[in-house]
Design a protein around this motif. Structure first.
Motif, PDB file in Angstrom:
ATOM      1  N   SER A  43       0.839  -1.193   0.000  1.00  0.00           N
ATOM      2  CA  SER A  43       0.000   0.000   0.000  1.00  0.00           C
ATOM      3  C   SER A  43       0.877   1.247   0.000  1.00  0.00           C
ATOM      4  O   SER A  43       1.938   1.282   0.631  1.00  0.00           O
ATOM      5  CB  SER A  43      -0.895   0.014   1.239  1.00  0.00           C
ATOM      6  OG  SER A  43      -1.470   1.292   1.439  1.00  0.00           O
ATOM      7  N   ALA A  44       0.420   2.298  -0.682  1.00  0.00           N
ATOM      8  CA  ALA A  44       1.159   3.562  -0.695  1.00  0.00           C
ATOM      9  C   ALA A  44       1.206   4.197   0.686  1.00  0.00           C
ATOM     10  O   ALA A  44       1.978   5.131   0.913  1.00  0.00           O
ATOM     11  CB  ALA A  44       0.521   4.529  -1.689  1.00  0.00           C
ATOM     12  N   ALA A  45       0.412   3.683   1.632  1.00  0.00           N
ATOM     13  CA  ALA A  45       0.393   4.237   2.988  1.00  0.00           C
ATOM     14  C   ALA A  45       1.727   4.064   3.706  1.00  0.00           C
ATOM     15  O   ALA A  45       1.993   4.755   4.691  1.00  0.00           O
ATOM     16  CB  ALA A  45      -0.726   3.595   3.806  1.00  0.00           C
ATOM     17  N   GLN A  73      10.474  -2.927  -2.370  1.00  0.00           N
ATOM     18  CA  GLN A  73      10.728  -2.147  -3.573  1.00  0.00           C
ATOM     19  C   GLN A  73       9.601  -1.147  -3.788  1.00  0.00           C
ATOM     20  O   GLN A  73       8.434  -1.486  -3.638  1.00  0.00           O
ATOM     21  CB  GLN A  73      10.816  -3.057  -4.802  1.00  0.00           C
ATOM     22  CG  GLN A  73      11.937  -4.081  -4.729  1.00  0.00           C
ATOM     23  CD  GLN A  73      12.029  -4.909  -5.991  1.00  0.00           C
ATOM     24  OE1 GLN A  73      11.038  -5.112  -6.674  1.00  0.00           O
ATOM     25  NE2 GLN A  73      13.224  -5.381  -6.309  1.00  0.00           N
ATOM     26  N   LEU A  74       9.962   0.073  -4.151  1.00  0.00           N
ATOM     27  CA  LEU A  74       8.974   1.095  -4.482  1.00  0.00           C
ATOM     28  C   LEU A  74       9.354   1.769  -5.790  1.00  0.00           C
ATOM     29  O   LEU A  74      10.523   1.817  -6.160  1.00  0.00           O
ATOM     30  CB  LEU A  74       8.872   2.144  -3.371  1.00  0.00           C
ATOM     31  CG  LEU A  74       8.328   1.672  -2.025  1.00  0.00           C
ATOM     32  CD1 LEU A  74       8.365   2.810  -1.019  1.00  0.00           C
ATOM     33  CD2 LEU A  74       6.913   1.149  -2.152  1.00  0.00           C
ATOM     34  N   VAL A 159       6.556   5.587  -4.424  1.00  0.00           N
ATOM     35  CA  VAL A 159       5.126   5.666  -4.697  1.00  0.00           C
ATOM     36  C   VAL A 159       4.441   4.373  -4.265  1.00  0.00           C
ATOM     37  O   VAL A 159       3.909   4.279  -3.177  1.00  0.00           O
ATOM     38  CB  VAL A 159       4.876   5.967  -6.196  1.00  0.00           C
ATOM     39  CG1 VAL A 159       3.393   6.175  -6.435  1.00  0.00           C
ATOM     40  CG2 VAL A 159       5.661   7.208  -6.615  1.00  0.00           C
ATOM     41  N   THR A 160       4.449   3.367  -5.091  1.00  0.00           N
ATOM     42  CA  THR A 160       3.901   2.064  -4.722  1.00  0.00           C
ATOM     43  C   THR A 160       4.893   0.998  -5.161  1.00  0.00           C
ATOM     44  O   THR A 160       5.824   1.266  -5.903  1.00  0.00           O
ATOM     45  CB  THR A 160       2.537   1.802  -5.389  1.00  0.00           C
ATOM     46  OG1 THR A 160       2.708   1.913  -6.814  1.00  0.00           O
ATOM     47  CG2 THR A 160       1.499   2.795  -4.914  1.00  0.00           C
TER      48      THR A 160
END
Length: 201
Positions: A43-45, A73-74, A159-160
């Motif tokens: 989740s982007a949270a 990883q993002l 980001v995600t």
């Protein structure tokens, strides 16, 4: 650990590269990895989080080279997915790496027996020995830090992305785990030594 991809249960891109599941003598479910990996969407949270915790049982086939336990990883703005936070074995040392600044923290030493590993990160703490705590079998270790940069003030800028269990990519390369993982726990805080011991039992 569920085999997830894209937010719902699914077969991974290469179905044959899922870990072999079994049950240990004490009833704990274990997954055995060779060149296998589990990919879990995030989740982007979690972006720019300052805390992260991880605990797991592991039995390595050997202590040669690099064995990756967890890679987060993002995606950066307009960039491909990149490693941000790693938990791995390197040179028989349990190690975590803040990849963006290449700061590394480690505690010795892993072997080929079943070991309970714990990593707790809180970037808000004043000094690095408080920011990164690590232990083996409930025994706090003296964490050594490598490279000149300081531990970052936040984690997981991006980001995600995905969390990979057993490798740094889905191709089975880049220091894959060779061995077995039992219970795998994730936390949003550091645990006390007493809590770590209770978790082992």
């Amino acid at each position: 650990v569920p085999d997830l991809k894209g937010g719902s249960p699914a077969t991974q891109a290469t179905a044959a590269r899922k870990p072999t599941l079994a049950t240990a003598d004490n009833g704990v479910k274990i997954g055995t990895f060779v060149d296998d990996v589990l990919s879990v969407p995030l989740s982007a949270a979690i972006n720019d989080n300052i805390k992260f915790g991880l605990a797991f049982w592991v039995k390595l086939a050997d202590v040669a080279g690099t064995k990756t336990f967890v890679s987060i990883q993002l995606n950066g703005a307009g960039t491909a997915s990149a490693n941000k936070l790693l938990c791995l074995m390197f040179g028989a040392t349990l190690q975590t790496r803040a990849v963006d600044v290449d700061r590394r923290a480690g505690v010795s030493s892993l072997d080929t027996n079943w070991r309970f590993c714990y990593l707790g990160i809180d970037c808000s703490k004043v000094t690095e020995p408080l920011q990164v705590i690590m232990s083996l079998d409930g025994n706090p270790g003296t964490v050594s830090f490598v490279n000149d940069t300081a531990w970052p003030a936040t984690l997981l800028a991006g980001v995600t992305g995905n969390m990979l269990i057993g490798g740094t990519n889905t191709a089975g390369s880049g220091g894959p785990l060779v061995g077995s993982i039992g219970d795998l726990y994730f936390f949003h805080d550091q645990l006390s030594t007493a809590d770590q011991v209770r978790l082992m039992q």
